[in-house]
Design a protein around this motif. Structure first.
Motif: not given
Lengths: 275, 250
Positions: A5-30
């Motif tokens: 997408g424009i600016g290199g941003h992709q639309p859609g659920f879960g799409s991100t350029v982040r390379t850190d472990s951002w999933k850890r927080g929501p998974v542990l919370t869940f």
């Protein structure tokens, strides 16, 4: 590159350029919240093994009605309203917990911290910062269906009453059959009430009601007093997340501890030499 | 001198792509330094907005490895040496060119907030207020208008609800005025309706990205939500206000 997408941003659920472990927080919370919900629901449906010696599980306190035939049940004289009522639907277990858990449940459900936690980990709106959220037809935030969240302060009023009740339970646990003493269970109940107090009095609604609603703290003596309380509530509010989790885990542990003693699977170290 | 690998978005609203650059870097360099080196030696037409290089002007907002950040405050040493640093423009606002976006929408939101309306001065012609009263709003005054909070807010970034929510930056702006001890304007109706405080679902991303460490959600948005609750949704408060009115209270 055509799908970028424009600016290199992709639309859609879960799409991100982040390379850190951002999933850890929501998974542990869940996982953490799910585990608690499953355990608390199971414990509430038991209707038994919630009382032993001078200890009463916080999931069942205060006991409104008692089913005397249940194992590990509180004595009838301990119930505020007596023996189990005849009008209770037959298909539901006779569990005093059903009258209780709705109140702390409502407090935590509408709590500003838990809202953040479950909006991220359960509703995935969004699952993480700068991560594509679950697709919605039209986002309305906390308007419309979620307007009920605005009544958090009413859940707070009940939660404050429960803090005092749980401290009273802890106070009662310093005596067994009129003999003063102390057990590990006493300390467990005391820590439970204290953690819940720290969580409750750090609530954003509490902070608003005791002083945050004012624009001028120095206008008169009453405002000055409210400012003092507001600052203390702010201290707890800055630690609201740790107290939310600590109190949640500890209240579950307290129920489990009392349940295991009541079932004879664990022995409580105390000064009364057994129950 | 070590070499670092960069992927930088190049393009405009019509399209574009990531371009890859190898940049010689030195100790202490920040991402903005590396971008300047690319601009000086490899891509003279690379568009970047920047100004102070000290984290105080809020100009060099961009997304670095997917996170909204100030390029001037993001050290290269924060990343492993073999790590590719991906640089993109902020997503929430229209792209002009490369890393520069049009953030004019934000200034339009500011105009929608009723300005500071102080009470009349005291008999001595002065305005007086105590430090205790303004500490809260001083936190909000640290805002440098980098709009990283606006960028990360999913209501603006992904849900496309700029029509219904002014964004975290302007919640903070409204809070700084509404909590001011001298201010007399009533912004609660506007916060509920036009500025859309109810659209925020308090996921706190704005707080996470704020380079000034303003507790946007806990100290700004949630207190404003509570003020809206007191005005519109709390039956007890509504009753108390009516009783006060009946018995001549203020």
């Amino acid at each position: 590159m055509a799908d970028i997408g424009i600016g290199g941003h992709q639309p859609g659920f879960g799409s991100t350029v982040r390379t850190d472990s951002w999933k850890r927080g929501p998974v542990l919370t869940f996982l953490g919240l799910s585990a608690f919900i499953v355990y608390a629901t199971w414990a509430a449906f038991q209707g038994a093994h919630y009382y032993v010696g001078p200890y009463l599980s916080p999931f069942y306190s205060p006991v409104l009605f008692v089913e005397p035939s249940a194992l590990g049940a509180a004595p009838v004289e301990h119930a505020w309203l007596g023996a189990w009522p005849a009008w209770w639907p037959a298909f539901l277990p006779h569990s005093p917990s059903f009258f209780i858990l709705i109140f702390p449940g409502a407090f935590r459900l509408t709590c500003y911290y838990y809202r953040k936690a479950y909006y991220r980990s359960f509703a995935t709106t969004p699952p993480g910062c700068a991560v594509g959220p679950r697709a919605q037809k039209k986002y309305h935030g906390e308007t419309r269906l979620l307007l009920f969240q605005n009544l958090h302060r009413y859940a707070l009023y009940f939660a404050i009453i429960f803090v005092f009740i749980l401290y009273y339970d802890a106070f009662l646990a310093f005596s067994y059959h009129g003999v003063p003493g102390l057990g590990v269970g006493t300390l467990v109940l005391l820590v439970n009430a204290t953690l819940l107090a720290c969580y409750t009095f750090g609530c954003h609604s509490f902070r608003h009601l005791v002083g945050g609603r004012l624009d001028c703290f120095s206008c008169n003596a009453a405002c000055g007093v409210q400012h003092g309380i507001w600052k203390k509530a702010t201290f707890l509010n800055e630690r609201h997340m740790p107290f939310a989790w600590l109190s949640l885990c500890w209240v579950g542990f307290t129920d489990l501890y009392i349940r295991l003693i009541s079932m004879g699977l664990l022995t409580d170290l105390n000064t009364w030499e057994g129950f | 001198m070590a070499e670092r690998h960069f992927k930088v978005w190049r393009g405009d609203a019509g399209g574009g792509q990531f371009e890859e650059y190898e940049v010689e870097v030195e100790d202490g360099m920040v991402v903005l330094d590396a971008l300047h080196r690319i601009q000086a030696h490899q891509a003279n037409d690379l568009a970047i907005r920047w100004n102070c290089k000290a984290g105080k002007c809020g100009s060099c907002s961009m997304e670095i490895n997917g996170k909204p950040k100030l390029a001037c405050m993001n050290r290269l040493s924060d990343y492993p040496e073999d790590f590719t640093i991906v640089v993109q423009p902020i997503k929430a606002f229209p792209l002009i060119k490369d890393l520069v976006t049009d953030v004019a929408w934000n200034y339009e939101q500011n105009k929608r907030i009723e300005p500071f309306t102080p009470r009349p001065r005291g008999a001595d012609g002065e305005h007086r207020m105590m430090q205790d009263d303004i500490e809260r709003v001083q936190e909000f005054r640290k805002c440098i208008e980098c709009f990283l909070c606006q960028d990360v807010c999913h209501v603006l970034r992904d849900q496309d609800r700029k029509d219904a929510f002014a964004g975290p930056r302007f919640m903070i702006r409204a809070a700084s005025l509404d909590m001011h001890p001298l201010d007399t304007a009533d912004r609660i109706p506007a916060l509920k309706e036009e500025l859309g405080v109810g659209m925020c679902n308090i996921t706190k991303c704005c707080t996470e990205v704020c380079p000034e460490h303003i507790k946007i959600t806990d100290n700004g948005i949630i207190p404003l939500k509570e003020r809206v609750v007191s005005r519109y949704y709390d039956p007890l408060m509504i009753l108390l206000r009516k009783l006060k009115g009946l018995f001549g209270g203020t």
